[in-house]
Scaffold this motif. Structure first.
Motif, PDB file in Angstrom:
ATOM      1  N   GLY A  15       0.830  -1.214   0.000  1.00 15.29           N
ATOM      2  CA  GLY A  15       0.000   0.000   0.000  1.00 15.29           C
ATOM      3  C   GLY A  15       0.861   1.260   0.000  1.00 15.29           C
ATOM      4  O   GLY A  15       1.754   1.358  -0.821  1.00 15.29           O
ATOM      5  N   VAL A  16       0.702   2.227   0.892  1.00 11.37           N
ATOM      6  CA  VAL A  16      -0.192   2.137   2.045  1.00 11.37           C
ATOM      7  C   VAL A  16      -1.599   2.610   1.665  1.00 11.37           C
ATOM      8  O   VAL A  16      -1.845   3.028   0.534  1.00 11.37           O
ATOM      9  CB  VAL A  16       0.357   2.961   3.237  1.00 11.37           C
ATOM     10  CG1 VAL A  16       1.699   2.401   3.696  1.00 11.37           C
ATOM     11  CG2 VAL A  16       0.519   4.437   2.856  1.00 11.37           C
ATOM     12  N   GLN A  17      -2.518   2.528   2.641  1.00 13.95           N
ATOM     13  CA  GLN A  17      -3.888   2.923   2.378  1.00 13.95           C
ATOM     14  C   GLN A  17      -3.958   4.367   1.882  1.00 13.95           C
ATOM     15  O   GLN A  17      -3.163   5.218   2.261  1.00 13.95           O
ATOM     16  CB  GLN A  17      -4.739   2.769   3.645  1.00 13.95           C
ATOM     17  CG  GLN A  17      -4.916   1.340   4.113  1.00 13.95           C
ATOM     18  CD  GLN A  17      -3.941   0.931   5.200  1.00 13.95           C
ATOM     19  OE1 GLN A  17      -2.866   1.510   5.333  1.00 13.95           O
ATOM     20  NE2 GLN A  17      -4.301  -0.077   5.981  1.00 13.95           N
ATOM     21  N   THR A  19      -3.447   5.541  -1.130  1.00 14.73           N
ATOM     22  CA  THR A  19      -2.437   5.937  -2.116  1.00 14.73           C
ATOM     23  C   THR A  19      -2.754   5.322  -3.476  1.00 14.73           C
ATOM     24  O   THR A  19      -1.862   4.963  -4.230  1.00 14.73           O
ATOM     25  CB  THR A  19      -1.016   5.532  -1.673  1.00 14.73           C
ATOM     26  OG1 THR A  19      -0.965   4.104  -1.475  1.00 14.73           O
ATOM     27  CG2 THR A  19      -0.608   6.248  -0.394  1.00 14.73           C
ATOM     28  N   THR A  21      -4.399   2.445  -4.076  1.00 11.70           N
ATOM     29  CA  THR A  21      -4.232   0.992  -4.133  1.00 11.70           C
ATOM     30  C   THR A  21      -5.418   0.292  -4.786  1.00 11.70           C
ATOM     31  O   THR A  21      -5.233  -0.661  -5.554  1.00 11.70           O
ATOM     32  CB  THR A  21      -4.021   0.422  -2.720  1.00 11.70           C
ATOM     33  OG1 THR A  21      -2.935   1.109  -2.098  1.00 11.70           O
ATOM     34  CG2 THR A  21      -3.702  -1.053  -2.771  1.00 11.70           C
ATOM     35  N   THR A  22      -6.640   0.730  -4.511  1.00  9.99           N
ATOM     36  CA  THR A  22      -7.811   0.046  -5.063  1.00  9.99           C
ATOM     37  C   THR A  22      -7.817   0.124  -6.582  1.00  9.99           C
ATOM     38  O   THR A  22      -8.064  -0.885  -7.266  1.00  9.99           O
ATOM     39  CB  THR A  22      -9.105   0.648  -4.494  1.00  9.99           C
ATOM     40  OG1 THR A  22      -9.094   0.549  -3.071  1.00  9.99           O
ATOM     41  CG2 THR A  22     -10.317  -0.087  -5.029  1.00  9.99           C
ATOM     42  N   GLN A  25      -5.039  -2.131  -7.941  1.00 11.66           N
ATOM     43  CA  GLN A  25      -5.381  -3.554  -7.899  1.00 11.66           C
ATOM     44  C   GLN A  25      -6.420  -3.904  -8.950  1.00 11.66           C
ATOM     45  O   GLN A  25      -6.366  -4.989  -9.550  1.00 11.66           O
ATOM     46  CB  GLN A  25      -5.882  -3.914  -6.502  1.00 11.66           C
ATOM     47  CG  GLN A  25      -4.779  -3.902  -5.458  1.00 11.66           C
ATOM     48  CD  GLN A  25      -5.305  -4.037  -4.048  1.00 11.66           C
ATOM     49  OE1 GLN A  25      -6.509  -3.895  -3.789  1.00 11.66           O
ATOM     50  NE2 GLN A  25      -4.414  -4.295  -3.110  1.00 11.66           N
ATOM     51  N   THR A  43      -4.197 -10.180  -5.676  1.00  9.92           N
ATOM     52  CA  THR A  43      -4.833  -9.042  -5.020  1.00  9.92           C
ATOM     53  C   THR A  43      -5.923  -9.573  -4.085  1.00  9.92           C
ATOM     54  O   THR A  43      -6.312 -10.745  -4.183  1.00  9.92           O
ATOM     55  CB  THR A  43      -5.460  -8.087  -6.055  1.00  9.92           C
ATOM     56  OG1 THR A  43      -6.437  -8.810  -6.832  1.00  9.92           O
ATOM     57  CG2 THR A  43      -4.392  -7.514  -6.980  1.00  9.92           C
ATOM     58  N   SER A  93      -0.256  -7.749  -3.780  1.00  4.63           N
ATOM     59  CA  SER A  93      -0.672  -6.384  -3.463  1.00  4.63           C
ATOM     60  C   SER A  93      -1.815  -6.390  -2.463  1.00  4.63           C
ATOM     61  O   SER A  93      -2.901  -6.915  -2.740  1.00  4.63           O
ATOM     62  CB  SER A  93      -1.111  -5.667  -4.751  1.00  4.63           C
ATOM     63  OG  SER A  93      -1.630  -4.380  -4.458  1.00  4.63           O
ATOM     64  N   HIS A  94      -1.559  -5.824  -1.290  1.00 11.72           N
ATOM     65  CA  HIS A  94      -2.606  -5.691  -0.269  1.00 11.72           C
ATOM     66  C   HIS A  94      -2.220  -4.544   0.656  1.00 11.72           C
ATOM     67  O   HIS A  94      -1.210  -4.617   1.356  1.00 11.72           O
ATOM     68  CB  HIS A  94      -2.744  -6.977   0.536  1.00 11.72           C
ATOM     69  CG  HIS A  94      -4.067  -7.137   1.216  1.00 11.72           C
ATOM     70  ND1 HIS A  94      -4.714  -6.091   1.857  1.00 11.72           N
ATOM     71  CD2 HIS A  94      -4.890  -8.215   1.355  1.00 11.72           C
ATOM     72  CE1 HIS A  94      -5.850  -6.513   2.356  1.00 11.72           C
ATOM     73  NE2 HIS A  94      -5.999  -7.793   2.059  1.00 11.72           N
ATOM     74  N   GLU A  95      -3.039  -3.501   0.684  1.00 15.66           N
ATOM     75  CA  GLU A  95      -2.702  -2.327   1.493  1.00 15.66           C
ATOM     76  C   GLU A  95      -2.714  -2.627   2.984  1.00 15.66           C
ATOM     77  O   GLU A  95      -2.021  -1.953   3.758  1.00 15.66           O
ATOM     78  CB  GLU A  95      -3.650  -1.173   1.177  1.00 15.66           C
ATOM     79  CG  GLU A  95      -5.094  -1.434   1.526  1.00 15.66           C
ATOM     80  CD  GLU A  95      -6.020  -0.290   1.134  1.00 15.66           C
ATOM     81  OE1 GLU A  95      -7.172  -0.308   1.589  1.00 15.66           O
ATOM     82  OE2 GLU A  95      -5.603   0.609   0.385  1.00 15.66           O
ATOM     83  N   ASN A  96      -3.460  -3.640   3.405  1.00 13.02           N
ATOM     84  CA  ASN A  96      -3.507  -3.946   4.829  1.00 13.02           C
ATOM     85  C   ASN A  96      -2.245  -4.629   5.341  1.00 13.02           C
ATOM     86  O   ASN A  96      -2.083  -4.800   6.552  1.00 13.02           O
ATOM     87  CB  ASN A  96      -4.723  -4.801   5.152  1.00 13.02           C
ATOM     88  CG  ASN A  96      -6.012  -4.001   5.105  1.00 13.02           C
ATOM     89  OD1 ASN A  96      -5.984  -2.778   5.104  1.00 13.02           O
ATOM     90  ND2 ASN A  96      -7.141  -4.682   5.035  1.00 13.02           N
TER      91      ASN A  96
END
Length: 279
Positions: A15-17, A19, A21-22, A25, A43, A93-96
């Motif tokens: 990520g980070v959240q 930024t 990311t959605t 992905q 993802t 890829s995973h922001e969490n």
């Protein structure tokens, strides 16, 4: 257990959240088949091991104990077991994976657990024969913090006002602090920082990440662009409604159902009448 080629590249995009990311992905998922000769993409799709991996990372960031660390390892191994053999670079890829963002679970700091989380993940990746690189995107802090507040209200049940959140996070350092901590924990050659502001092609989000993964620029530019943005911020009235809702003792599932309804009917929370055809 997948056995990777010696030194096979595995890029952890953490990520980070807030930024982009959605959207990134979504683009990766839509173009994964076209790029599958060079990259394997994972993802957080519903029903895949990436979902529990994200939950395990958040839990491990909020509580550093043996059980949470073990749960994180097991969840990551479940993801690695889905990676097919081959020479392709792997992008997870995973922001969490960054852990709880400010506003989630009482966190007010700048990802204090991220170095610890990625050390666990990298060690696990190396046991499978992967390299274990880390990539994170950053965003100018002045625009990032307000976006994080709105996201925390929308998805994490955050109930405090915008000003309270800004006051509580006023002491956040700049991104260099997080990057320095990551590089101190993993090594300078392992961590790559990318800036959201340098993503110049909005239709092809994650271009910098794909370039880092070895995809030629001309090939990226030839990919069909997205047709719209994903996970856009709710309007002010919708966000305020959810913030006040978050202060009630609702069942979390019921609260999430309401949040989904609000996201789909934001016109109800503005002073303007809905345009024809929106009802």
């Amino acid at each position: 257990m997948v056995t990777a080629l010696p030194g096979r590249r595995l890029i952890l995009h953490v990520g980070v959240q807030k930024t982009g990311t959605t959207s990134l992905q979504r683009f990766l998922k839509l173009r994964a088949a076209e790029l599958s000769d060079q990259v394997i993409v994972r993802t957080p799709e519903e029903g895949t091991p990436m979902r529990p991996l994200g939950r395990a990372a958040i839990a491990a960031s909020l509580s550093d104990d043996k059980d949470h660390r073990q749960a994180l390892r097991v969840a990551f191994e479940d993801v690695l077991d889905t990676v097919p053999d081959g020479p392709q670079t792997v992008i997870l890829s995973h922001e969490n994976l960054a852990g709880a963002m400010p506003g989630n679970g009482g966190e007010t700091r700048l990802y204090p657990a991220l170095p610890r989380i990625v050390k666990i993940l990298r060690k696990c990746a190396q046991a499978y024969g992967f390299s274990g690189e880390v990539v994170l995107y950053t965003r100018q802090m002045l625009s990032w913090r307000p976006s994080v507040w709105a996201q925390a209200v929308r998805t994490d049940g955050y109930a405090d006002t915008f000003q309270t959140f800004m006051d509580r996070t006023a002491g956040l350092p700049e991104w260099e602090d997080l990057v320095d901590r990551l590089r101190a924990a993993l090594g300078s050659d392992v961590v790559t920082r990318l800036r959201l502001e340098d993503e110049t092609d909005l239709g092809r989000p994650g271009r910098q990440l794909l370039l880092h993964a070895g995809i030629p620029a001309a090939r990226i530019d030839a990919l069909a662009p997205l047709d719209g943005a994903a996970m856009e911020r709710l309007n002010g009235g919708s966000t305020e409604f959810l913030r006040q809702l978050n202060g009630l003792a609702l069942n979390p599932h019921a609260r999430d159902r309401v949040a989904d309804l609000v996201a789909r009917a934001q016109y109800l929370f503005t002073a303007d009448a809905p345009s024809e055809g929106t009802l």
